[in-house]
Design a protein around this motif. Sequence first.
Motif, mmCIF file in Angstrom:
data_model
loop_
_atom_site.group_PDB
_atom_site.id
_atom_site.type_symbol
_atom_site.label_atom_id
_atom_site.label_comp_id
_atom_site.label_asym_id
_atom_site.label_seq_id
_atom_site.Cartn_x
_atom_site.Cartn_y
_atom_site.Cartn_z
ATOM 1 N N ALA A 55 0.893 -1.312 -0.169
ATOM 2 C CA ALA A 55 -0.416 -0.148 -0.188
ATOM 3 C C ALA A 55 1.240 1.022 0.295
ATOM 4 N N ILE A 56 2.339 0.831 0.874
ATOM 5 C CA ILE A 56 2.811 2.204 0.378
ATOM 6 C C ILE A 56 3.236 2.845 -0.569
ATOM 7 N N ASN A 57 3.538 1.749 -1.039
ATOM 8 C CA ASN A 57 4.274 1.759 -2.219
ATOM 9 C C ASN A 57 3.501 2.064 -3.613
ATOM 10 N N VAL A 58 1.848 1.763 -3.678
ATOM 11 C CA VAL A 58 1.344 2.133 -4.418
ATOM 12 C C VAL A 58 0.749 3.465 -4.271
ATOM 13 N N LEU A 59 0.829 4.104 -3.444
ATOM 14 C CA LEU A 59 0.449 5.298 -2.555
ATOM 15 C C LEU A 59 1.902 6.240 -2.995
ATOM 16 N N LYS A 60 2.794 6.399 -3.011
ATOM 17 C CA LYS A 60 3.971 6.777 -3.488
ATOM 18 C C LYS A 60 4.528 6.593 -5.228
ATOM 19 N N ARG A 61 4.019 5.459 -5.845
ATOM 20 C CA ARG A 61 3.386 5.480 -7.002
ATOM 21 C C ARG A 61 2.729 6.389 -7.593
ATOM 22 N N GLY A 62 1.763 6.946 -6.702
ATOM 23 C CA GLY A 62 0.554 7.115 -7.629
ATOM 24 C C GLY A 62 1.086 9.120 -7.616
ATOM 25 N N GLN A 63 1.533 9.182 -5.950
ATOM 26 C CA GLN A 63 1.814 10.375 -5.863
ATOM 27 C C GLN A 63 2.735 11.338 -6.711
ATOM 28 N N ALA A 64 3.466 10.079 -7.432
ATOM 29 C CA ALA A 64 5.008 10.874 -7.906
ATOM 30 C C ALA A 64 3.851 10.821 -10.213
ATOM 31 N N ILE A 65 3.165 9.669 -10.105
ATOM 32 C CA ILE A 65 2.107 9.908 -11.186
ATOM 33 C C ILE A 65 1.134 11.487 -10.593
ATOM 34 N N LEU A 66 0.907 11.838 -9.970
ATOM 35 C CA LEU A 66 0.629 13.538 -9.369
ATOM 36 C C LEU A 66 1.335 14.558 -9.942
ATOM 37 N N ALA A 67 2.199 14.149 -9.426
ATOM 38 C CA ALA A 67 3.552 16.052 -9.528
ATOM 39 C C ALA A 67 4.218 15.559 -10.668
ATOM 40 N N ALA A 68 4.215 14.965 -11.529
ATOM 41 C CA ALA A 68 4.551 14.212 -12.807
ATOM 42 C C ALA A 68 3.647 15.323 -13.834
ATOM 43 N N ALA A 69 2.003 15.366 -13.525
ATOM 44 C CA ALA A 69 1.225 16.005 -14.280
ATOM 45 C C ALA A 69 1.119 17.029 -14.375
#
Length: 69
Positions: A55-69
């Motif tokens: 769950a931590i890793n999925v959250l981090k990946r989601g946050q990275a996608i949002l930050a790149a957008a």
Amino acid sequence: YKLAWNGGHLIAVPPQNTSRTCPSCGHISAENRQTQAQFQCVQCGYENHADVVGAINVLKRGQAILAAA
């Protein structure tokens, strides 16, 4: 629809290695998962329940996608 009602966001993230990646140091190894439930990083020693690590890793990946957008 409930997500839209509450103003949330759904972000699709690649699930590969989310349960094998250490959220502390980033080390990826199948050996980090000694059992189905237990995660212990063979590099830095970080320990947690495997579901929490995923769950931590999925959250981090989601946050990275949002930050790149």
